[in-house]
Design a protein around this motif. Structure first.
Motif, PDB file in Angstrom:
ATOM      1  N   GLY A  67       6.462 -20.134 -10.690  1.00  0.00           N
ATOM      2  CA  GLY A  67       6.559 -19.137 -11.744  1.00  0.00           C
ATOM      3  C   GLY A  67       5.444 -18.108 -11.752  1.00  0.00           C
ATOM      4  N   VAL A  68       4.543 -18.172 -10.782  1.00  0.00           N
ATOM      5  CA  VAL A  68       3.433 -17.213 -10.748  1.00  0.00           C
ATOM      6  C   VAL A  68       3.917 -15.842 -10.284  1.00  0.00           C
ATOM      7  CG1 VAL A  68       1.195 -16.669  -9.687  1.00  0.00           C
ATOM      8  CG2 VAL A  68       1.735 -19.031 -10.361  1.00  0.00           C
ATOM      9  N   TYR A  69       4.826 -15.829  -9.302  1.00  0.00           N
ATOM     10  CA  TYR A  69       5.322 -14.579  -8.729  1.00  0.00           C
ATOM     11  C   TYR A  69       6.843 -14.507  -8.846  1.00  0.00           C
ATOM     12  CZ  TYR A  69       0.695 -14.767  -6.533  1.00  0.00           C
ATOM     13  OH  TYR A  69      -0.649 -14.852  -6.310  1.00  0.00           O
ATOM     14  N   SER A  70       7.371 -13.330  -8.581  1.00  0.00           N
ATOM     15  CA  SER A  70       8.811 -13.115  -8.641  1.00  0.00           C
ATOM     16  C   SER A  70       9.166 -11.930  -7.753  1.00  0.00           C
ATOM     17  CB  SER A  70       9.262 -12.838 -10.083  1.00  0.00           C
ATOM     18  OG  SER A  70       8.790 -11.558 -10.492  1.00  0.00           O
ATOM     19  N   LEU A  71      10.411 -11.516  -7.802  1.00  0.00           N
ATOM     20  CA  LEU A  71      10.816 -10.317  -7.076  1.00  0.00           C
ATOM     21  C   LEU A  71      10.083  -9.096  -7.612  1.00  0.00           C
ATOM     22  CD1 LEU A  71      12.696  -9.218  -4.859  1.00  0.00           C
ATOM     23  CD2 LEU A  71      14.458  -8.892  -6.606  1.00  0.00           C
ATOM     24  N   ASP A  72       9.714  -9.100  -8.887  1.00  0.00           N
ATOM     25  CA  ASP A  72       8.898  -8.009  -9.436  1.00  0.00           C
ATOM     26  C   ASP A  72       7.627  -7.827  -8.608  1.00  0.00           C
ATOM     27  OD1 ASP A  72      10.788  -8.077 -11.418  1.00  0.00           O
ATOM     28  OD2 ASP A  72       9.412  -8.638 -13.027  1.00  0.00           O
ATOM     29  N   THR A  73       6.988  -8.939  -8.285  1.00  0.00           N
ATOM     30  CA  THR A  73       5.743  -8.887  -7.513  1.00  0.00           C
ATOM     31  C   THR A  73       5.992  -8.294  -6.141  1.00  0.00           C
ATOM     32  OG1 THR A  73       5.326 -11.041  -8.565  1.00  0.00           O
ATOM     33  CG2 THR A  73       3.659 -10.216  -7.012  1.00  0.00           C
ATOM     34  N   LEU A  74       7.082  -8.725  -5.504  1.00  0.00           N
ATOM     35  CA  LEU A  74       7.415  -8.204  -4.180  1.00  0.00           C
ATOM     36  C   LEU A  74       7.632  -6.702  -4.231  1.00  0.00           C
ATOM     37  CD1 LEU A  74       9.638  -9.841  -1.514  1.00  0.00           C
ATOM     38  CD2 LEU A  74      10.075  -7.472  -2.145  1.00  0.00           C
ATOM     39  N   MET A  75       8.319  -6.217  -5.265  1.00  0.00           N
ATOM     40  CA  MET A  75       8.577  -4.778  -5.370  1.00  0.00           C
ATOM     41  C   MET A  75       7.269  -4.006  -5.581  1.00  0.00           C
ATOM     42  SD  MET A  75      11.677  -4.657  -4.674  1.00  0.00           S
ATOM     43  CE  MET A  75      11.714  -2.869  -4.731  1.00  0.00           C
ATOM     44  N   ARG A  76       6.357  -4.564  -6.353  1.00  0.00           N
ATOM     45  CA  ARG A  76       5.066  -3.886  -6.548  1.00  0.00           C
ATOM     46  C   ARG A  76       4.271  -3.836  -5.245  1.00  0.00           C
ATOM     47  NH1 ARG A  76       5.336  -6.206 -11.823  1.00  0.00           N
ATOM     48  NH2 ARG A  76       4.358  -8.134 -11.128  1.00  0.00           N
ATOM     49  N   GLU A  77       4.344  -4.918  -4.472  1.00  0.00           N
ATOM     50  CA  GLU A  77       3.656  -4.925  -3.177  1.00  0.00           C
ATOM     51  C   GLU A  77       4.271  -3.900  -2.233  1.00  0.00           C
ATOM     52  OE1 GLU A  77       0.881  -6.743  -2.170  1.00  0.00           O
ATOM     53  OE2 GLU A  77       0.774  -7.105  -4.331  1.00  0.00           O
ATOM     54  N   LEU A  78       5.577  -3.793  -2.234  1.00  0.00           N
ATOM     55  CA  LEU A  78       6.230  -2.777  -1.408  1.00  0.00           C
ATOM     56  C   LEU A  78       5.811  -1.379  -1.840  1.00  0.00           C
ATOM     57  CD1 LEU A  78       9.842  -4.261  -1.188  1.00  0.00           C
ATOM     58  CD2 LEU A  78       8.274  -3.952   0.737  1.00  0.00           C
ATOM     59  N   TRP A  79       5.705  -1.181  -3.149  1.00  0.00           N
ATOM     60  CA  TRP A  79       5.307   0.123  -3.646  1.00  0.00           C
ATOM     61  C   TRP A  79       3.887   0.480  -3.195  1.00  0.00           C
ATOM     62  CZ3 TRP A  79       6.175   4.738  -4.861  1.00  0.00           C
ATOM     63  CH2 TRP A  79       5.259   5.504  -5.596  1.00  0.00           C
ATOM     64  N   ILE A  80       2.979  -0.458  -3.332  1.00  0.00           N
ATOM     65  CA  ILE A  80       1.574  -0.204  -2.989  1.00  0.00           C
ATOM     66  C   ILE A  80       1.409   0.055  -1.493  1.00  0.00           C
ATOM     67  CG2 ILE A  80      -0.710  -1.293  -2.850  1.00  0.00           C
ATOM     68  CD1 ILE A  80       0.080  -2.783  -5.497  1.00  0.00           C
ATOM     69  N   HIS A  81       2.048  -0.755  -0.670  1.00  0.00           N
ATOM     70  CA  HIS A  81       1.793  -0.700   0.773  1.00  0.00           C
ATOM     71  C   HIS A  81       2.731   0.217   1.540  1.00  0.00           C
ATOM     72  CE1 HIS A  81      -1.195  -3.855   0.386  1.00  0.00           C
ATOM     73  NE2 HIS A  81      -0.328  -4.593  -0.278  1.00  0.00           N
ATOM     74  N   PHE A  82       3.896   0.530   0.969  1.00  0.00           N
ATOM     75  CA  PHE A  82       4.859   1.345   1.700  1.00  0.00           C
ATOM     76  C   PHE A  82       5.268   2.604   0.932  1.00  0.00           C
ATOM     77  CE2 PHE A  82       5.192  -2.928   3.343  1.00  0.00           C
ATOM     78  CZ  PHE A  82       5.212  -2.724   4.713  1.00  0.00           C
ATOM     79  N   GLY A  83       5.461   2.490  -0.386  1.00  0.00           N
ATOM     80  CA  GLY A  83       5.881   3.647  -1.169  1.00  0.00           C
ATOM     81  C   GLY A  83       4.785   4.680  -1.318  1.00  0.00           C
ATOM     82  N   ARG A  84       3.622   4.258  -1.770  1.00  0.00           N
ATOM     83  CA  ARG A  84       2.498   5.182  -1.943  1.00  0.00           C
ATOM     84  C   ARG A  84       2.070   5.812  -0.626  1.00  0.00           C
ATOM     85  NH1 ARG A  84      -1.767   1.678  -5.515  1.00  0.00           N
ATOM     86  NH2 ARG A  84      -0.792   1.841  -7.585  1.00  0.00           N
TER      87      ARG A  84
END
Length: 605
Positions: free
Chosen positions: A415-432
């Motif tokens: 319960g620490v992480y979820s798909l929300d976390t994955l999307m934020r990581e994608l945003w930081i490393h690939f979207g930005r």
């Protein structure tokens, strides 16, 4: 700077007049072209077919007025070539605009609209040049407009030039051609209102008459925008435009970096006389808004490596649309629940329909979502009548894979992480950073969040034609995943009892005379009877067919009753025999059974 000017030329003939002026070197050859497709709509559109007249001139650099003709040669279906004879060249052409979809251009006496990809020729030798767009309305057309042209306004995500106010005719700026065509434009006497979320002004524009509750629209869509901004951690735009074409009936959307074009029925909007009611149609509209807004991050900025940069001259294949449309499809309805706009029960009902769309045919057992993504150009956007039986939608099955991924990450991370976390990581490393993703990037991030190697299971779901096993994961969060019978002939609803439920394995739409077949499940009774997509079923057992009468007839007859049916195929009247059987367990019901456990899934991470 390249200068474009667009002007309605003839409202009733649906013609825009466009002038393109740019500095040229004498003796140098230039190529001008329109894209063959536009991002987010993966089909070759051949927009150049709508250019009805085109000519080139040497022109005065200050006034851009034509001086003398320049030879313009067409080299392929969407490209023209010229050799400059002066320091400035102007291209004049007309666009036939009569497609009131979200993709192309439209003009009549009530409103105008255009996507730059279908309207503005690119100077191939100057792809990074700044662009200025002048939007003007000639007053000699005033008598032909249904509303005074002096009341027509402009709605677009383009940057306003100095001296041009919001909604005003005048000059707009784009940093390059790709930004120019990423900002669609609506003109007309539209209704527009605004709300602010996290300091970002959001505009709601409706291009035709409507009767919706404006205050509720602002409040509800603001909640969705807040949810998505919170999920990714920031808004990557200074303002955002929801531009909606309202029709008698219609549905669709197309994403852009700081705007979206939507299509809906004018009665899909919330009824001001029923402020506490969220109709099914309004829920669908909110889901559409949610979907396209989520795309501002997921595909407009986080995108497959094959799309960086976009090549709009021909098909660009990627195997990742399951993520960009599927994950977005997972979040569109889920975010309605999370934002408090629908109940959890209503959300599960929508999720059940998504699962049913995947499970009812054999397509997902014949095509993987990876192949579906790759073949979107021909098998999805141009799918034939066999679609339900032979292909799978990367939207719907992609949404189920997103659910699987969300629940898997939650379970393995306690319960620490979820798909929300994955999307934020994608945003930081690939979207930005504007770095394109590969399949391995989704897998690698998921493995880190799970603290486990789920590569084999993940790749199997993406690359094999197999079912997504959701029941065990859902059970751990207090949700039952049950295969049931269809409640009605032409519905995705399920029945929760074992009583006889008639079934013919076809979907259809109502016509003034009969019903039109839209889907036929292979080996089902409709297929055994020889019915096919586009047939018009007129009578069963000598009783006139309507959507209601066919259901009533089925409900009053015993199982396995065989009846004579009459239908038109093209203009030929045909006869066959149709059997009503008991519904197979091909409809999916997803229901909550333990509220305490379901909190593990419903909470945000």
């Amino acid at each position: 700077m390249i200068h474009y000017q667009i002007t309605p030329k003839n409202l009733n003939s649906h013609l825009f007049s466009v002038a393109l002026s740019f500095a040229t070197q004498v003796g140098k050859t230039y190529h001008l072209s329109l894209p063959a497709w536009l991002p987010g709509s993966y089909m070759i559109r051949d927009f150049a077919k709508n250019i009805t007249e085109i000519s080139a001139y040497s022109s005065d650099q200050e006034t851009t007025q034509p001086i003398e003709a320049v030879t313009l040669n067409k080299t392929d279906k969407q490209t023209w070539q010229l050799t400059a004879t002066s320091a400035n060249t102007t291209i004049c052409y007309q666009i036939f605009a009569f497609d009131l979809s979200v993709r192309t251009a439209y003009l009549d006496s009530e409103r105008g609209f255009f996507n730059g990809s279908s309207t503005f020729l690119q100077v191939q030798e100057l792809p990074d040049e700044r662009c200025q767009l002048t939007i003007a309305l000639p007053q000699d057309l005033a008598a032909k407009a249904s509303t005074p042209l002096n009341s027509w306004r402009v709605a677009t995500g383009l940057t306003r030039a100095k001296g041009t106010d919001k909604y005003q005719l005048g000059d707009y700026i784009a940093k390059d051609y790709h930004e120019l065509i990423d900002c669609p434009v609506a003109i007309g006497n539209f209704d527009a209102f605004e709300f602010v979320v996290e300091g970002v002004t959001h505009h709601l524009v409706f291009t035709s008459q409507h009767f919706g509750d404006r205050e509720r629209l602002k409040a509800d869509i603001a909640k969705l925008c807040q949810h998505h901004i919170n999920l990714f951690g920031e808004a990557p735009f200074k303002e955002y435009w929801f531009i909606t074409h309202l029709l008698g009936s219609g549905f669709g959307g197309l994403e852009h970096k700081n705007s979206t074009i939507l299509q809906a029925s004018r009665f899909d909007l919330p009824n001001p006389n029923r402020p506490d009611e969220t109709s099914e149609n309004y829920q669908t509209f909110l889901s559409l808004c949610s979907h396209e807004y989520f795309h501002a991050w997921n595909v407009c900025r986080i995108k497959p490596k094959e799309f960086i940069p976009y090549n709009l001259q021909h098909e660009v294949h990627t195997r990742q649309l399951w993520a960009y449309e599927g994950i977005t499809s997972y979040y569109d309805d889920f975010s309605l629940f999370r934002s408090g706009l629908i109940s959890f029960e209503d959300y599960l009902l929508q999720l059940s329909k998504t699962a049913t769309r995947v499970y009812r045919g054999q397509g997902e057992l014949k095509q993987s979502v990876s192949d579906s993504s790759f073949d979107t150009w021909t098998k999805f956007y141009q799918q034939g009548p066999d679609g339900v039986n032979n292909i799978v939608s990367y939207y719907t099955k992609g949404a189920l894979i997103a659910l699987w991924l969300d629940l898997t990450i939650r379970e393995k991370s306690a319960g620490v992480y979820s798909l929300d976390t994955l999307m934020r990581e994608l945003w930081i490393h690939f979207g930005r950073t504007n770095i394109g993703t590969g399949e391995e990037d989704f897998i690698n991030i998921a493995n880190i969040l799970c603290n486990d190697d789920i590569t084999a299971d993940f790749q199997a779901l993406l690359n094999n034609a197999q079912r997504v096993e959701l029941a065990p994961l859902l059970k751990q969060v207090g949700i039952a995943f049950t295969a049931r019978k269809f409640k009605k002939l032409n519905s995705l609803e399920t029945t929760d009892n074992n009583a006889y439920a008639p079934y013919i394995g076809a979907q259809y739409s109502a016509l003034p005379l009969g019903v039109k077949i839209t889907q036929v499940i292979e080996n089902a009774p409709a297929a055994q009877a020889g019915l096919a997509v586009n047939d018009i079923l007129l009578a069963v057992n000598n009783i006139k067919v309507t959507e209601k009468s066919l259901q009533q007839l089925a409900d009053h007859l015993p199982e396995n009753t065989e009846l004579t049916c009459h239908y038109f195929r093209d203009d030929q009247l045909m006869t066959s025999h149709l059997v009503f059987i008991d519904s197979p367990l091909a409809a999916i019901a997803i229901t909550e059974v333990d509220r305490t456990l379901s909190e593990k899934w419903r909470c945000k991470n």
